[in-house]
Design a protein around this motif. Sequence first.
Motif, PDB file in Angstrom:
ATOM      1  N   ARG A   1       0.739  -1.125  -0.035  1.00  0.00           N
ATOM      2  CA  ARG A   1      -0.016   0.140   0.055  1.00  0.00           C
ATOM      3  C   ARG A   1       0.879   1.235  -0.045  1.00  0.00           C
ATOM      4  NH1 ARG A   1      -3.002   1.034   4.464  1.00  0.00           N
ATOM      5  NH2 ARG A   1      -2.208  -0.749   5.699  1.00  0.00           N
TER       6      ARG A   1
ATOM      7  N   ALA B   1       2.289   1.695  -3.625  1.00  0.00           N
ATOM      8  CA  ALA B   1       1.045   2.222  -4.488  1.00  0.00           C
ATOM      9  C   ALA B   1       0.850   3.518  -4.178  1.00  0.00           C
ATOM     10  CB  ALA B   1      -0.181   1.112  -4.256  1.00  0.00           C
ATOM     11  N   ALA B   2       0.619   4.162  -2.830  1.00  0.00           N
ATOM     12  CA  ALA B   2       0.344   5.471  -2.587  1.00  0.00           C
ATOM     13  C   ALA B   2       1.110   6.172  -2.967  1.00  0.00           C
ATOM     14  CB  ALA B   2       0.012   5.418  -1.183  1.00  0.00           C
ATOM     15  N   TYR B   3       2.553   6.167  -2.950  1.00  0.00           N
ATOM     16  CA  TYR B   3       3.737   6.841  -3.302  1.00  0.00           C
ATOM     17  C   TYR B   3       3.985   7.109  -4.926  1.00  0.00           C
ATOM     18  CZ  TYR B   3       8.230   8.957  -3.323  1.00  0.00           C
ATOM     19  OH  TYR B   3       9.324   9.879  -3.577  1.00  0.00           O
ATOM     20  N   ASP B   4       3.508   6.086  -5.296  1.00  0.00           N
ATOM     21  CA  ASP B   4       3.380   6.006  -6.896  1.00  0.00           C
ATOM     22  C   ASP B   4       2.451   6.922  -7.554  1.00  0.00           C
ATOM     23  OD1 ASP B   4       5.824   4.222  -7.192  1.00  0.00           O
ATOM     24  OD2 ASP B   4       4.617   2.641  -7.624  1.00  0.00           O
ATOM     25  N   GLN B   5       1.246   6.809  -6.705  1.00  0.00           N
ATOM     26  CA  GLN B   5       0.095   7.817  -7.157  1.00  0.00           C
ATOM     27  C   GLN B   5       0.507   9.318  -6.905  1.00  0.00           C
ATOM     28  OE1 GLN B   5      -2.792   6.699  -8.819  1.00  0.00           O
ATOM     29  NE2 GLN B   5      -2.813   9.017  -9.158  1.00  0.00           N
ATOM     30  N   ALA B   6       1.079   9.191  -5.764  1.00  0.00           N
ATOM     31  CA  ALA B   6       1.395  10.863  -5.508  1.00  0.00           C
ATOM     32  C   ALA B   6       2.213  11.482  -6.418  1.00  0.00           C
ATOM     33  CB  ALA B   6       2.146  10.719  -3.935  1.00  0.00           C
TER      34      ALA B   6
ATOM     35  N   ALA C   1       2.742  10.659  -9.379  1.00  0.00           N
ATOM     36  CA  ALA C   1       1.864  10.534 -10.828  1.00  0.00           C
ATOM     37  C   ALA C   1       1.130  11.976 -10.485  1.00  0.00           C
ATOM     38  CB  ALA C   1       0.901   9.613 -10.895  1.00  0.00           C
ATOM     39  N   ASN C   2       0.842  12.506  -9.428  1.00  0.00           N
ATOM     40  CA  ASN C   2       0.087  13.837  -9.099  1.00  0.00           C
ATOM     41  C   ASN C   2       0.824  14.921  -8.786  1.00  0.00           C
ATOM     42  OD1 ASN C   2      -2.163  12.020  -9.393  1.00  0.00           O
ATOM     43  ND2 ASN C   2      -2.549  11.937  -7.207  1.00  0.00           N
TER      44      ASN C   2
ATOM     45  N   ALA D   1       3.126  10.899   0.270  1.00  0.00           N
ATOM     46  CA  ALA D   1       1.994  10.429   0.273  1.00  0.00           C
ATOM     47  C   ALA D   1       1.617  10.185   1.819  1.00  0.00           C
ATOM     48  CB  ALA D   1       1.900   8.939  -0.475  1.00  0.00           C
TER      49      ALA D   1
END
Length: 285
Positions: free
Chosen positions: A238, A241-246, A248-249, A254
């Motif tokens: 998790r 995944a959260a860091y990768d999403q951060a 990307a944003n 994250a």
Amino acid sequence: MKTLSRPLRSVLYIPGSKPRALEKARQLPTDAIIFDLEDAVAPDEKTNARDLLGQALNEGGYGARMTIVRINDLSTIWGAEDAKAVAKMPVDAVLLPKVNRPEDLEALEKITGDMPIWVMMESPMGMLAAAEIAALPRCQAMVMGTNDLAKDMGTRFRADRMPLMTGLGLCLIAAKAHGIAIVDGVYNAFRDDAGLALECEQGCDMGFDGKTLIHPAQLDVANAAFSPSLDDIDLARRQIAAYDQALANGQAVAVVDGRIVENLHVATARKTLAKLDAIDSLGME
């Protein structure tokens, strides 16, 4: 040669003089085996044990388990002959006992050549020289000899091992600084699973890669303690995944479970998953 990425959750001592133990070890779920020619072998059995061990290792059958041979100290009448024999054995490393200074390893290197060396850290002098010892190119791992260290220091037994913490800490810092493996000392009460579990948990918290063991009955406890838990694995996934999403944003931070996740936390998470993969690759559990 410094990097040792394979799991070392459980490192089991096996007497080199016991044919039945050498045979049984081929089936045990241990990450590594230390075939012992030193403390576990009586003086009048030393030479026979060396020959017996060489035969067993040449027969093979130890699979993915890492194999290490602990020789006798080079100052003894058996040490040099042990080293010469081990240099010809199909093993991963040689373990040198009673290491007090870098020169001890340099003397062994003259016999064993390019073979990786593990070192027993079991004396006050060894603790003081830990950084110099760990820095040597052939030094691949440290093994804590807590029984001998406690004897030399004159400490009393405590479940929390507080009298040994300075020595343990010096070796841990040295090992981490120089990128070598380090495994904790043995737990003597091999029928005390609860006590072993607590000491394994302490060692894991401190940063040890695993624990040396004196009996196969201790394997399950050590393997469990030094393996990522289901919660560890879930959190690691998790966080990544959260860091990768951060990222990307366009963010560098994250939040997971109300806690900040930065690149250093993600590095730890990836290391957790890599350890899980390495354990799975052993195919023993």
